[in-house]
Each structure stands twice: as structure tokens, then as C-alpha cells.
Scaffold this active site. Sequence first.
Site, PDB file in Angstrom:
ATOM      1  CG  ASP A 121      15.861  54.338  38.723  1.00  0.00           C
ATOM      2  OD1 ASP A 121      15.548  53.826  40.361  1.00  0.00           O
ATOM      3  OD2 ASP A 121      14.102  54.000  38.975  1.00  0.00           O
ATOM      4  CD1 TRP A 122      24.176  51.539  37.528  1.00  0.00           C
ATOM      5  CD2 TRP A 122      22.686  50.756  35.473  1.00  0.00           C
ATOM      6  NE1 TRP A 122      24.767  50.995  36.386  1.00  0.00           N
ATOM      7  CE2 TRP A 122      23.887  50.157  35.919  1.00  0.00           C
ATOM      8  CE3 TRP A 122      21.737  50.118  35.565  1.00  0.00           C
ATOM      9  CZ2 TRP A 122      24.673  49.526  34.574  1.00  0.00           C
ATOM     10  CZ3 TRP A 122      22.012  49.373  33.957  1.00  0.00           C
ATOM     11  CH2 TRP A 122      23.289  48.668  33.338  1.00  0.00           C
TER      12      TRP A 122
END
Length: 211
Positions: free
Chosen positions: A57-58
Site C-alpha cells: 500500500d501507498w
Amino acid sequence: MPLTDIGILHQDPHFLIVDKPTLLLSVPGRAEDNKDCLITRLQENGWPEARIVHRLDWETSGLLVIARNADSHRELSRQFHDRETEKTYIALCWGHPAEDSGRIDLPLAYDPPNKPRHKVDFEHGRPSQTLWRVIERHQDHCRVELTPITGRSHQLRVHMLALGHPLLGDRLYAHEQALAACPRLALHAAMLGIRHPVSGEFLRFVSPAPF
């Protein structure tokens, strides 16, 4: 874009092991202002052949394996698909689980009305399992080791939320106190084990959590 905080832990003719910082996409997003990402930075800074195998994830930091040719990409992707890899994450979660370890087995699904959130969904969700273990207990939170058996989007974050212990600094799932307790999402991919795509040797790589 420069590499900027991307650590190169290993490289050989077949793959790279990189350490992704928080707040960096693994692959380009759909919006024009989301084109900056880890794989593009690698391709523009010495590894034009770099191919993504899996993602973080970011906001999640930590270890990723990057293939350097089609054969390695195929074999490494197979290992992830067949669950032959080892992955361990370190996280900080709000509160204190009653037990010191356990297994979460809750199906997960995308939650379109609240995108990009995911949710526990017993009717439409995909089977999802996570092992967890408390490493340290502090006043209002604890440090945990998380081992995903499956690899669903937001799995660790939603599973710990379902357990009643959201991750600190999680802007999607944490309540106000847990969100304010850490300036970033307290989730880091700390260990990655794979088989070398050519030799078959099992290799483990480690990156200490930055929190």
C-alpha cells in the site's frame, strides 16, 4: 524522478530486493498526479527492465522483490500465487489484545461506497487469514508481528481493526486516538523470504521497522 529513499538491499541479474518508503505508490495510479511510483523510479534510474511482482500500500513501507526479466517475473509471481513465500510485517496497534497471539480468519471484500476501504464480508468476501503475535506492550498500544497467510488488499489493516485494535496512524481505518498516535501508518514489511528464481536457494531479507 530520483530514487529518493528507496533502499536497494540486493541485486543480481535476476531480481532486486528494495525497501520502499512510506507515501510512495508501488505502481502508477490512474490519476495523472499519481504517476510517480516505485517501479517508475527504478526504471528511470538504472533498471529499465524492472517488473513489479507484488505490491505494498501507498502508506506501507518495507520489502519488495522486483524481477529483472520475464523468466524471473514468471517464477517469482508463481511463488506468491502458490503461497511459497514468507512475509512478516511489524505494526503498532491501538490497545492491548487479551491474548499474546492468535489467528484471524475473516473474509474480506472491497467496500465501494467507502472506497478505497475494504471490509469484513461473510457473504461476498474472499477467504483471508492472518497470524498475529504481540512483541511489546506499551501504555496505550502494542507492537505486533503480523504474518499474512493470504494476500488481500488492506488485509492486515482490516483484520486488526476487526480484532478491535486498529493500526496507529491509519487514515482509512483508525479512530481519532489511534490516528493521532503516530505520524504515519505504523505498518512495515520487515521480512521477505523467496526462492531464488534460478538457483532455487531459499533467501530471507530483513528490514528493521522505522518506528
